[in-house]
Design a protein around this motif. Structure first.
Motif, short mmCIF file in Angstrom:
data_model
loop_
_atom_site.label_atom_id
_atom_site.label_comp_id
_atom_site.label_asym_id
_atom_site.label_seq_id
_atom_site.Cartn_x
_atom_site.Cartn_y
_atom_site.Cartn_z
N PRO A 178 72.45 -50.96 -48.76
CA PRO A 178 71.70 -50.24 -49.80
C PRO A 178 70.17 -50.34 -49.66
O PRO A 178 69.46 -49.44 -50.10
N ASP A 179 69.68 -51.38 -49.01
CA ASP A 179 68.23 -51.52 -48.82
C ASP A 179 67.72 -50.76 -47.60
O ASP A 179 66.54 -50.80 -47.28
N GLY A 180 68.61 -50.07 -46.89
CA GLY A 180 68.21 -49.30 -45.71
C GLY A 180 68.32 -50.05 -44.40
O GLY A 180 68.14 -49.45 -43.34
N SER A 181 68.65 -51.33 -44.45
CA SER A 181 68.82 -52.09 -43.23
C SER A 181 70.17 -51.73 -42.60
O SER A 181 71.11 -51.31 -43.28
N ILE A 182 70.24 -51.91 -41.29
CA ILE A 182 71.48 -51.60 -40.55
C ILE A 182 72.50 -52.67 -40.83
O ILE A 182 72.20 -53.87 -40.79
N LYS A 183 73.74 -52.24 -41.12
CA LYS A 183 74.84 -53.19 -41.34
C LYS A 183 75.11 -53.94 -40.04
O LYS A 183 75.13 -53.34 -38.98
N GLY A 184 75.39 -55.24 -40.17
CA GLY A 184 75.63 -56.07 -39.00
C GLY A 184 77.01 -56.04 -38.46
O GLY A 184 77.90 -55.35 -38.76
#
Length: 184
Positions: A178-184
């Motif tokens: 949700p914060d725009g970071s790529i899921k790991g």
């Protein structure tokens, strides 16, 4: 929020769209982007297996499959429609649930399309493959019609689709938090 990517030699900013509280996806839309459609079609044809017919699911794959057919000198391509139309006779249909569509939907072809692809090498094309549900539905229709699936390809493979050995694609598209970071 946007995710910037390069595909087929072109840079595009994809808006991030909420799927649920924990998942966002990059919205890759080729509608109206002629430059991107032409470039992606050209690059996909470079890696496409030999085929007789192209097919896609309605609707975002339509400009792509049209352009691939045009560049390859094919005079006809097929579309698995979201609903039977009045002109369609003896309709084959199957249900599909896509990550970008809220409800289950139908995909269908008619007897004319089935007759056209029977016994031929069919290449399934889409813009983005994520869960693979649309791809599976189109493949089912092709097999029901007697076509021989020789390949499945997309511009982008999203999430787990990136690890599928049966899909050819140009670039990977990550999933997002949700914060725009790529899921790991």
């Amino acid at each position: 929020m946007f995710y910037t990517m390069n595909v087929a030699g072109l840079k595009r900013d994809l808006p991030l769209c909420r799927v649920n509280d924990d998942l966002y996806i990059g919205a890759f839309v080729i509608f109206g982007d002629v430059e991107l459609t032409v470039a992606c079609a050209r690059e996909l044809l470079k890696i496409a297996p030999e085929h007789d017919i192209l097919i896609t699911a309605e609707s975002k794959g339509i400009p792509l499959v049209y352009e691939m057919a045009r560049q390859h000198g094919e005079n006809r391509y097929l579309i698995a429609r979201k609903a039977a139309k009045l002109y369609m006779k003896n309709v084959f249909s199957t249900e599909v649930t896509s990550i970008t569509t809220e409800n289950r939907q139908m995909l269908c072809i008619d007897q004319d399309d089935a007759d056209f692809m029977r016994g031929k090498r069919v290449l399934i094309v889409d813009d983005v493959i994520s869960t693979g549900e649309s791809l599976k539905a189109v493949e089912k229709l092709v097999k029901q019609a007697g076509g021989n699936v020789v390949g499945k390809m997309a511009i982008l493979a999203e999430g787990a689709a990136q690890d599928r050995p049966d899909i050819l694609y140009l670039e990977k598209l990550p999933l997002f938090n949700p914060d725009g970071s790529i899921k790991g």
